[in-house]
Design a protein around this motif. Structure first.
Motif, PDB file in Angstrom:
ATOM      1  N   GLU A  16       0.748  -1.137  -0.021  1.00 35.35           N
ATOM      2  CA  GLU A  16       0.223  -0.007  -0.093  1.00 35.35           C
ATOM      3  C   GLU A  16       0.776   1.279   0.182  1.00 35.35           C
ATOM      4  O   GLU A  16       1.740   1.283   0.714  1.00 35.35           O
ATOM      5  CB  GLU A  16      -0.742  -0.045   1.114  1.00 35.35           C
ATOM      6  CG  GLU A  16      -1.843  -1.234   1.347  1.00 35.35           C
ATOM      7  CD  GLU A  16      -2.395  -1.471   2.670  1.00 35.35           C
ATOM      8  OE1 GLU A  16      -2.963  -0.530   3.092  1.00 35.35           O
ATOM      9  OE2 GLU A  16      -2.288  -2.301   3.348  1.00 35.35           O
ATOM     10  N   SER A  17       0.521   2.247  -0.794  1.00 35.73           N
ATOM     11  CA  SER A  17       1.064   3.473  -0.987  1.00 35.73           C
ATOM     12  C   SER A  17       2.750   3.409  -1.058  1.00 35.73           C
ATOM     13  O   SER A  17       3.129   2.673  -2.187  1.00 35.73           O
ATOM     14  CB  SER A  17       0.844   4.340   0.290  1.00 35.73           C
ATOM     15  OG  SER A  17       1.333   5.498   0.162  1.00 35.73           O
ATOM     16  N   ASN A  30      -3.240   2.350  -3.747  1.00 39.13           N
ATOM     17  CA  ASN A  30      -2.926   3.362  -4.174  1.00 39.13           C
ATOM     18  C   ASN A  30      -1.385   3.726  -4.121  1.00 39.13           C
ATOM     19  O   ASN A  30      -0.426   4.416  -3.345  1.00 39.13           O
ATOM     20  CB  ASN A  30      -3.291   4.268  -2.852  1.00 39.13           C
ATOM     21  CG  ASN A  30      -3.408   3.782  -1.337  1.00 39.13           C
ATOM     22  OD1 ASN A  30      -4.405   3.416  -1.031  1.00 39.13           O
ATOM     23  ND2 ASN A  30      -2.234   3.989  -0.847  1.00 39.13           N
ATOM     24  N   VAL A  63      -6.902   2.015  -7.140  1.00 40.17           N
ATOM     25  CA  VAL A  63      -6.698   3.386  -7.008  1.00 40.17           C
ATOM     26  C   VAL A  63      -7.794   4.173  -6.433  1.00 40.17           C
ATOM     27  O   VAL A  63      -8.978   4.173  -7.107  1.00 40.17           O
ATOM     28  CB  VAL A  63      -6.477   3.875  -8.516  1.00 40.17           C
ATOM     29  CG1 VAL A  63      -6.558   5.562  -8.590  1.00 40.17           C
ATOM     30  CG2 VAL A  63      -5.178   3.488  -9.015  1.00 40.17           C
ATOM     31  N   PRO A  64      -7.868   4.974  -5.332  1.00 42.23           N
ATOM     32  CA  PRO A  64      -8.917   5.868  -4.830  1.00 42.23           C
ATOM     33  C   PRO A  64      -8.880   7.092  -5.540  1.00 42.23           C
ATOM     34  O   PRO A  64      -7.541   7.546  -5.880  1.00 42.23           O
ATOM     35  CB  PRO A  64      -8.391   6.064  -3.231  1.00 42.23           C
ATOM     36  CG  PRO A  64      -6.922   5.708  -3.307  1.00 42.23           C
ATOM     37  CD  PRO A  64      -6.809   4.827  -4.286  1.00 42.23           C
ATOM     38  N   THR A  65      -9.799   7.675  -6.011  1.00 38.30           N
ATOM     39  CA  THR A  65      -9.656   8.819  -7.186  1.00 38.30           C
ATOM     40  C   THR A  65      -9.469  10.128  -6.477  1.00 38.30           C
ATOM     41  O   THR A  65      -8.805  11.115  -7.114  1.00 38.30           O
ATOM     42  CB  THR A  65     -11.156   8.892  -7.935  1.00 38.30           C
ATOM     43  OG1 THR A  65     -12.131   9.171  -6.840  1.00 38.30           O
ATOM     44  CG2 THR A  65     -11.408   7.568  -8.641  1.00 38.30           C
ATOM     45  N   ASP A 104      -7.180  11.019  -4.671  1.00 40.36           N
ATOM     46  CA  ASP A 104      -5.851  11.028  -4.063  1.00 40.36           C
ATOM     47  C   ASP A 104      -4.690  11.373  -4.920  1.00 40.36           C
ATOM     48  O   ASP A 104      -4.906  11.240  -6.546  1.00 40.36           O
ATOM     49  CB  ASP A 104      -5.567   9.334  -4.033  1.00 40.36           C
ATOM     50  CG  ASP A 104      -4.107   8.990  -3.626  1.00 40.36           C
ATOM     51  OD1 ASP A 104      -3.524   9.653  -3.171  1.00 40.36           O
ATOM     52  OD2 ASP A 104      -4.073   7.760  -3.854  1.00 40.36           O
ATOM     53  N   ALA A 145      -3.227   9.066  -7.428  1.00 33.16           N
ATOM     54  CA  ALA A 145      -3.976   8.436  -8.271  1.00 33.16           C
ATOM     55  C   ALA A 145      -3.624   8.087  -9.687  1.00 33.16           C
ATOM     56  O   ALA A 145      -3.532   6.997 -10.343  1.00 33.16           O
ATOM     57  CB  ALA A 145      -5.276   8.915  -8.457  1.00 33.16           C
ATOM     58  N   GLU A 153     -10.652   1.446  -9.695  1.00 36.59           N
ATOM     59  CA  GLU A 153     -10.988   2.658  -9.208  1.00 36.59           C
ATOM     60  C   GLU A 153     -12.143   2.732  -8.399  1.00 36.59           C
ATOM     61  O   GLU A 153     -13.001   2.230  -8.535  1.00 36.59           O
ATOM     62  CB  GLU A 153     -11.051   3.807 -10.172  1.00 36.59           C
ATOM     63  CG  GLU A 153      -9.804   3.743 -11.409  1.00 36.59           C
ATOM     64  CD  GLU A 153      -9.646   5.136 -11.966  1.00 36.59           C
ATOM     65  OE1 GLU A 153     -10.373   6.217 -11.649  1.00 36.59           O
ATOM     66  OE2 GLU A 153      -8.888   5.057 -12.918  1.00 36.59           O
ATOM     67  N   LYS A 203     -10.100   8.007  -0.511  1.00 38.41           N
ATOM     68  CA  LYS A 203      -9.072   8.947  -0.525  1.00 38.41           C
ATOM     69  C   LYS A 203      -7.844   7.992  -0.204  1.00 38.41           C
ATOM     70  O   LYS A 203      -8.046   6.839   0.164  1.00 38.41           O
ATOM     71  CB  LYS A 203      -9.175   9.806   0.568  1.00 38.41           C
ATOM     72  CG  LYS A 203     -10.402  10.843   0.787  1.00 38.41           C
ATOM     73  CD  LYS A 203     -10.847  11.671   1.787  1.00 38.41           C
ATOM     74  CE  LYS A 203     -11.823  12.376   1.929  1.00 38.41           C
ATOM     75  NZ  LYS A 203     -13.021  11.406   1.688  1.00 38.41           N
ATOM     76  N   HIS A 204      -6.639   8.634  -0.225  1.00 37.99           N
ATOM     77  CA  HIS A 204      -5.274   7.992   0.028  1.00 37.99           C
ATOM     78  C   HIS A 204      -5.404   7.082   1.356  1.00 37.99           C
ATOM     79  O   HIS A 204      -6.054   7.624   2.506  1.00 37.99           O
ATOM     80  CB  HIS A 204      -4.264   8.882  -0.167  1.00 37.99           C
ATOM     81  CG  HIS A 204      -2.912   8.077  -0.222  1.00 37.99           C
ATOM     82  ND1 HIS A 204      -2.427   7.599  -1.267  1.00 37.99           N
ATOM     83  CD2 HIS A 204      -2.002   7.896   0.776  1.00 37.99           C
ATOM     84  CE1 HIS A 204      -1.163   6.986  -1.001  1.00 37.99           C
ATOM     85  NE2 HIS A 204      -0.925   7.014   0.388  1.00 37.99           N
TER      86      HIS A 204
END
Length: 320
Positions: free
Chosen positions: A165-166, A193, A257-259, A261, A264, A285, A290-291
């Motif tokens: 993640e991230s 994300n 993918v959260p939009t 963000d 993104a 998506e 959010k992130h």
């Protein structure tokens, strides 16, 4: 590494001007909060069907903690643990802050419901003197160690996936590339994300311009990640999966993918590059999310849907 209770969350510092000492103080206080009972209301309660424990892996030059999730023993079989489980090696997000504990909700759910052994890497955090290359080595070295000692861990090395993640997704993407180059076949990679670019083009994406300061102050954090990730004179491209020379032959990917963000477009562009190289990649998506939404089920209503999608994807990929 025990959980802490009655902990107050520290205020967010000015990431654009933070000193090394201030970073250490903030990181330690924030991670104490994330590992506390007080954080459960936003990070989610672990699945009771999973047993959770800390272990330490002896690697070259260091001992590294990992948080291990496995299906809990049933009441009618309290003597024999499951063997030959699928393996999921997970890397938490945060970069310069973060702990595997913050992902107990999703990782315990995967362990119980796949079922699988989930090993979450408590990697070296980004800091002055600790660049992204260190964290990338931690992700790969844990995967390599557990696979080489599969019988000891009770896993089937032929059914292995990676998940991040991230900034942890960046480490995971690099791990997937190293696995291919080492001849280790992975069944799947899950990138949530993801940050996939720490070069000079890291912030040159439309989503970063749109969400630089709302809903969170993302841009100063990304700039800090970039400064810490790549020391002066180092090759940022070598730790930026988006610019890898060859993305063919990698494990099939689910890119979540959260939009809402800033990064993104990192996920979108990486999914495009994977597909162009012939690697199967599903881009999923979540509008309005959010992130880091997957780690925040107490705040983000779409976290459960994303968790369920990841479970389905891994269940299909890791099936016998």
């Amino acid at each position: 590494m025990s959980d802490v209770t009655a902990v107050t969350r520290p205020p967010e510092p000015d990431f654009s001007a933070i000193t090394a000492e201030e970073l250490r103080t903030y990181r330690d206080a924030e991670n104490r909060f994330r590992a506390s009972d007080a954080a459960r209301s936003i990070l989610g309660e672990p699945d009771t069907g999973a047993a959770i424990d800390w272990r330490e892996i002896a690697l070259s030059g260091r001992d590294l903690p990992v948080r291990v999730y496995r299906p809990a023993l049933t009441e009618d079989d309290g003597t024999t643990a499951q063997a030959d489980l699928p393996l999921v090696v997970h890397v938490h997000g945060g970069g310069f802050v973060g702990t595997a504990v913050q992902c107990d909700w999703t990782n315990s759910h995967l362990a119980a419901r796949l079922p699988a052994l989930v090993v979450s890497v408590e990697h070296r955090l980004l800091a002055p003197g600790s660049p992204l290359a260190n964290a990338a080595d931690d992700g790969w070295d844990v995967l390599d160690h557990v696979v080489r000692h599969a019988a000891r861990w009770g896993v089937d090395p032929a059914r292995t996936a990676v998940f991040g993640e991230s900034c942890g997704a960046l480490i995971t993407a690099l791990t997937a590339i190293r696995a291919r180059d080492a001849g280790l076949e992975l069944k799947a990679q899950v990138l949530v994300n993801p940050v996939v670019d720490v070069t000079e083009t890291m912030v040159d994406h439309p989503s970063i311009a749109e969400y630089a300061y709302s809903p969170t102050r993302a841009l100063p954090q990304l700039r800090l990640v970039q400064r810490l990730a790549v020391p002066p004179g180092a090759d940022a491209g070598a730790v930026s999966p988006l610019y890898a020379d060859d993305l063919s032959g990698l494990a099939p990917a689910l890119v979540v993918v959260p939009t809402q963000d800033a990064v993104a477009d990192h996920g979108r562009r990486y999914a495009e590059r994977l597909r162009a190289a012939g690697t199967p990649a599903r881009l999923s998506e979540y509008p309005g999310a959010k992130h880091a939404f997957l780690t925040l089920p107490g705040l983000e209503p779409q976290a459960e849907a994303a968790q369920a999608e990841i479970l389905r994807f891994l269940r299909a990929a890791l099936a016998t």
